[in-house]
Design a protein around this motif. Structure first.
Motif, mmCIF file in Angstrom:
data_model
loop_
_atom_site.group_PDB
_atom_site.id
_atom_site.type_symbol
_atom_site.label_atom_id
_atom_site.label_comp_id
_atom_site.label_asym_id
_atom_site.label_seq_id
_atom_site.Cartn_x
_atom_site.Cartn_y
_atom_site.Cartn_z
ATOM 1 N N ASN A 1 44.171 45.417 47.838
ATOM 2 C CA ASN A 1 42.806 45.188 47.368
ATOM 3 C C ASN A 1 41.789 45.424 48.483
ATOM 4 N N ASP B 1 37.720 45.339 49.859
ATOM 5 C CA ASP B 1 36.599 44.405 49.685
ATOM 6 C C ASP B 1 35.788 44.764 48.450
ATOM 7 N N LYS C 1 41.839 36.529 38.025
ATOM 8 C CA LYS C 1 42.182 36.275 39.423
ATOM 9 C C LYS C 1 43.536 36.876 39.791
ATOM 10 N N PRO C 2 43.638 37.452 40.989
ATOM 11 C CA PRO C 2 44.905 38.033 41.425
ATOM 12 C C PRO C 2 46.034 36.999 41.471
ATOM 13 N N LEU D 1 37.510 43.475 45.317
ATOM 14 C CA LEU D 1 37.436 42.020 45.185
ATOM 15 C C LEU D 1 36.060 41.541 44.734
ATOM 16 N N SER E 1 49.856 35.805 42.915
ATOM 17 C CA SER E 1 50.532 35.913 44.205
ATOM 18 C C SER E 1 51.579 37.019 44.148
ATOM 19 N N GLY F 1 53.049 43.149 50.553
ATOM 20 C CA GLY F 1 52.796 42.872 49.141
ATOM 21 C C GLY F 1 54.035 42.654 48.286
ATOM 22 N N TYR G 1 37.871 41.246 39.003
ATOM 23 C CA TYR G 1 38.642 40.381 39.888
ATOM 24 C C TYR G 1 38.178 38.928 39.797
ATOM 25 N N PRO H 1 46.012 42.358 38.644
ATOM 26 C CA PRO H 1 45.594 42.147 40.032
ATOM 27 C C PRO H 1 46.585 41.270 40.795
ATOM 28 N N VAL H 2 46.903 41.671 41.999
ATOM 29 C CA VAL H 2 47.848 40.936 42.833
ATOM 30 C C VAL H 2 47.204 40.693 44.190
ATOM 31 N N ASP H 3 47.455 39.537 44.757
ATOM 32 C CA ASP H 3 46.868 39.170 46.046
ATOM 33 C C ASP H 3 47.652 39.844 47.172
ATOM 34 N N THR H 4 47.274 41.085 47.480
ATOM 35 C CA THR H 4 47.945 41.872 48.516
ATOM 36 C C THR H 4 46.908 42.679 49.290
#
Length: 261
Positions: free
Chosen positions: A192, A194, A206-207, A197, A209, A15, A202, A186-189
């Motif tokens: 998170n 299920d 939107k998360p 999400l 990057s 992350g 979420y 929120p971060v796309d790592t």
């Protein structure tokens, strides 16, 4: 040109921490990387040494036991390593109804998100103040401003991190040591789950990057002051409680934190 400064980064194997390690290595800082997974740390160490030609030391430590924060500090001191900057990034979250989540998980979370962070901040800040030079960045969250239902303990730990960091920053003014706080949404790592999400929050926010958040974090660490909420959208959301009654705001947050129906 190689930078002789050393940056200690916790939660470095995935992350935001992973991306910060890569970006700091690209700027030729030497690194001390800390995470639970020895295999991931070894792979990252080899990658950064080969690609960037820097020095990288690794420590496989589970900071959900604060005793490991003390052992980390003592091992570094025993090697006469001077840490110029510290990034307390390691953290964990938990989503679910408080009466149904496991107490053990929540106490481990407090140990990691709060106790180990406080220990490392104090120990290294004392050394930095003695040298009249140093930087510490603690990673909080958007939820430090917006405590969400179903994230009760996590929200509380991040509110603590923000309050702690801001007050210590004020205490250390004029010492040559700066304390900053990174507050991502929120971060796309892999952080998170299920269940997270599938919440309305979420879907509506939107998360980002991990790379983009890490870029903001590196800039804050090296050149910033105070706290930084990552992205205008998250800054706007963090200020909503200033304009809404508490009861209404909590209903909105509960709806956002609920599962999509």
């Amino acid at each position: 040109m190689k930078n002789n400064q050393i940056i200690l980064l916790t939660g470095a194997s995935t992350g935001i921490g992973l991306e910060m390690a890569k970006q700091l290595a690209a700027q030729k800082f030497n690194l001390i990387l800390v995470a639970r997974s020895l295999d991931k740390l070894q792979a990252l160490q080899q990658e950064l040494i080969t690609k960037e030609g820097i020095e990288v030391q690794i420590f496989a430590k589970d900071l959900s036991d604060k005793a490991n924060a003390f052992s980390l500090y003592n091992e570094i001191k025993s090697q006469n390593i001077i840490v110029d900057m510290l990034v307390n990034n390691a953290g964990v979250g938990l989503y679910g109804e408080f009466i149904e989540t496991t107490l053990e998980s929540e106490l481990d979370m407090i140990e990691l998100n709060v106790s180990s962070l406080v220990a490392l901040t104090k120990l290294f800040a004392q050394d930095m103040v003695a040298r009249k030079s140093g930087k510490i960045m603690n990673v909080a969250s958007l939820l430090a401003f917006l405590p969400f239902p179903y994230y009760s303990v996590y929200s509380a730990t991040k509110a603590f991190v923000l309050a702690f960091s801001e007050t210590i920053a004020a205490e250390l003014e004029g010492t040559g040591v700066t304390i900053t706080t990174l507050c991502p949404g929120p971060v796309d790592t892999p952080f998170n789950s299920d269940a997270m999400l599938k919440t309305n929050a979420y879907q509506s926010n939107k998360p980002m990057s991990a790379d983009a958040v890490a870029k903001t974090g590196v800039e804050l660490l090296l050149h910033g002051k105070g706290k930084k909420i990552v992205s205008f959208n998250n800054w706007f959301i963090s200020n909503l409680p200033r304009f809404m009654p508490d009861s209404l705001m909590m209903k909105i947050k509960k709806g956002l934190a609920s599962q999509i129906k």
